[in-house]
Write a protein that holds these residues in place. Structure first.
Motif, PDB file in Angstrom:
ATOM      1  N   LYS A   1      19.656  51.707  28.512  1.00  0.00           N
ATOM      2  CA  LYS A   1      21.095  51.600  28.200  1.00  0.00           C
ATOM      3  C   LYS A   1      21.329  50.710  26.973  1.00  0.00           C
ATOM      4  O   LYS A   1      22.094  51.072  26.078  1.00  0.00           O
ATOM      5  CB  LYS A   1      21.867  51.054  29.407  1.00  0.00           C
ATOM      6  CG  LYS A   1      22.021  52.077  30.522  1.00  0.00           C
ATOM      7  CD  LYS A   1      23.237  51.823  31.399  1.00  0.00           C
ATOM      8  CE  LYS A   1      22.940  50.904  32.536  1.00  0.00           C
ATOM      9  NZ  LYS A   1      23.979  50.895  33.576  1.00  0.00           N
TER      10      LYS A   1
ATOM     11  N   ASP B   1      22.629  51.982  23.238  1.00  0.00           N
ATOM     12  CA  ASP B   1      23.818  51.316  22.719  1.00  0.00           C
ATOM     13  C   ASP B   1      23.549  50.681  21.352  1.00  0.00           C
ATOM     14  O   ASP B   1      24.392  50.732  20.451  1.00  0.00           O
ATOM     15  CB  ASP B   1      24.273  50.236  23.714  1.00  0.00           C
ATOM     16  CG  ASP B   1      25.595  49.611  23.310  1.00  0.00           C
ATOM     17  OD1 ASP B   1      26.546  50.374  23.023  1.00  0.00           O
ATOM     18  OD2 ASP B   1      25.682  48.375  23.262  1.00  0.00           O
TER      19      ASP B   1
ATOM     20  N   LYS C   1      22.477  53.935  18.792  1.00  0.00           N
ATOM     21  CA  LYS C   1      23.465  55.026  18.689  1.00  0.00           C
ATOM     22  C   LYS C   1      22.856  56.297  18.053  1.00  0.00           C
ATOM     23  O   LYS C   1      23.309  56.772  17.007  1.00  0.00           O
ATOM     24  CB  LYS C   1      24.697  54.570  17.894  1.00  0.00           C
ATOM     25  CG  LYS C   1      25.420  53.436  18.616  1.00  0.00           C
ATOM     26  CD  LYS C   1      26.673  52.998  17.919  1.00  0.00           C
ATOM     27  CE  LYS C   1      27.453  51.980  18.735  1.00  0.00           C
ATOM     28  NZ  LYS C   1      26.664  50.903  19.350  1.00  0.00           N
TER      29      LYS C   1
ATOM     30  N   ASN D   1      27.185  56.978  28.763  1.00  0.00           N
ATOM     31  CA  ASN D   1      27.316  57.722  27.511  1.00  0.00           C
ATOM     32  C   ASN D   1      27.177  59.225  27.776  1.00  0.00           C
ATOM     33  O   ASN D   1      26.118  59.695  28.189  1.00  0.00           O
ATOM     34  CB  ASN D   1      26.232  57.249  26.519  1.00  0.00           C
ATOM     35  CG  ASN D   1      26.374  57.874  25.139  1.00  0.00           C
ATOM     36  OD1 ASN D   1      26.759  59.036  25.008  1.00  0.00           O
ATOM     37  ND2 ASN D   1      26.042  57.116  24.120  1.00  0.00           N
TER      38      ASN D   1
ATOM     39  N   ASP E   1      28.089  61.509  25.324  1.00  0.00           N
ATOM     40  CA  ASP E   1      28.111  62.190  24.024  1.00  0.00           C
ATOM     41  C   ASP E   1      26.726  62.423  23.426  1.00  0.00           C
ATOM     42  O   ASP E   1      26.481  63.453  22.803  1.00  0.00           O
ATOM     43  CB  ASP E   1      28.957  61.382  23.019  1.00  0.00           C
ATOM     44  CG  ASP E   1      30.400  61.250  23.492  1.00  0.00           C
ATOM     45  OD1 ASP E   1      30.905  62.226  24.074  1.00  0.00           O
ATOM     46  OD2 ASP E   1      31.003  60.176  23.296  1.00  0.00           O
TER      47      ASP E   1
END
Length: 211
Positions: free
Chosen positions: A40, A44, A47, A73, A75
């Motif tokens: 995670k 982050d 990206k 997330n 996306d």
């Protein structure tokens, strides 16, 4: 430029994939990790556009990593890259929110195509995996249909006799019930199967393997 984050526990393969992707126009590997223990935070921080994710890794494996990423997330595109093409892993990956599923034996040029396809919103899959997925969903759909009809044992018995060509009178005699009770059963069968005639009921019984 498609930014790729890589998760692979085999150091030689990790290095090979990094060199392949980094050395190709329009791609760059931001970082490569041997497991998903800190997935995670890593996603982050970097990206990425696409994550290439192995399944079988020590520590936090790819399926667990996939679920962790999807909890925060939705996306980023996640492409499972693995030696496994068994139903359980395929199903878990798709259920967990993977965008694609490709085997490690995929030729390098094809792998780059798959990454590009995932980045642009596609759902790339090795052919053998795609075949399994279609089969799997067809089985799920079939069992779901069977459950949804919710026929009682008595109604199934009546339906079986209809399929065997019995008349209302013959069904009544066979099951030791009145013709009115037969009619009542058949009315419920039609309602549950969403049909309006004996021929439709028989056709549906064959199609969905109800008897």
């Amino acid at each position: 430029m498609i930014k790729v984050l890589l998760y692979e526990d085999n150091p030689q393969l990790r290095e090979g994939l990094t060199m392949l992707i980094d050395g190709s126009d329009g791609f760059c590997v931001q970082a490569a990790y041997k497991n998903c223990d800190n997935v995670k935070d890593e996603v982050d921080a970097w990206k990425p556009d696409v994550i290439l994710m192995d399944i079988d890794m020590p520590g936090t494996n790819g399926i667990e990593g996939l679920k962790l990423i999807r909890s925060v997330n939705h996306d980023v595109k996640i492409l499972m890259l693995t030696v496994f093409d068994d139903n359980k892993n395929v199903f878990e990956a798709i259920k967990g929110g993977a965008n694609g599923y490709v085997l490690k034996k995929t030729p390098p040029s094809k792998l780059l195509e798959y990454i590009q396809e995932a980045a642009s919103g596609g759902a790339p899959m090795t052919a053998s995996i795609a075949t399994q997925v279609l089969k799997m969903f067809s089985q799920i759909e079939m069992s779901k249909q069977n459950e949804d009809y919710n026929l009682s044992d008595r109604e199934k018995q009546v339906l079986q006799l209809l399929v065997d060509g019995y008349s209302y009178k013959m069904i009544a005699s066979e099951m030791f019930i009145s013709i009115d009770t037969v009619r009542s059963h058949i009315k419920k069968i039609y309602e549950k199967l969403h049909v309006n005639s004996k021929s439709e009921a028989v056709a549906k019984a064959f199609k969905d393997r109800l008897v």
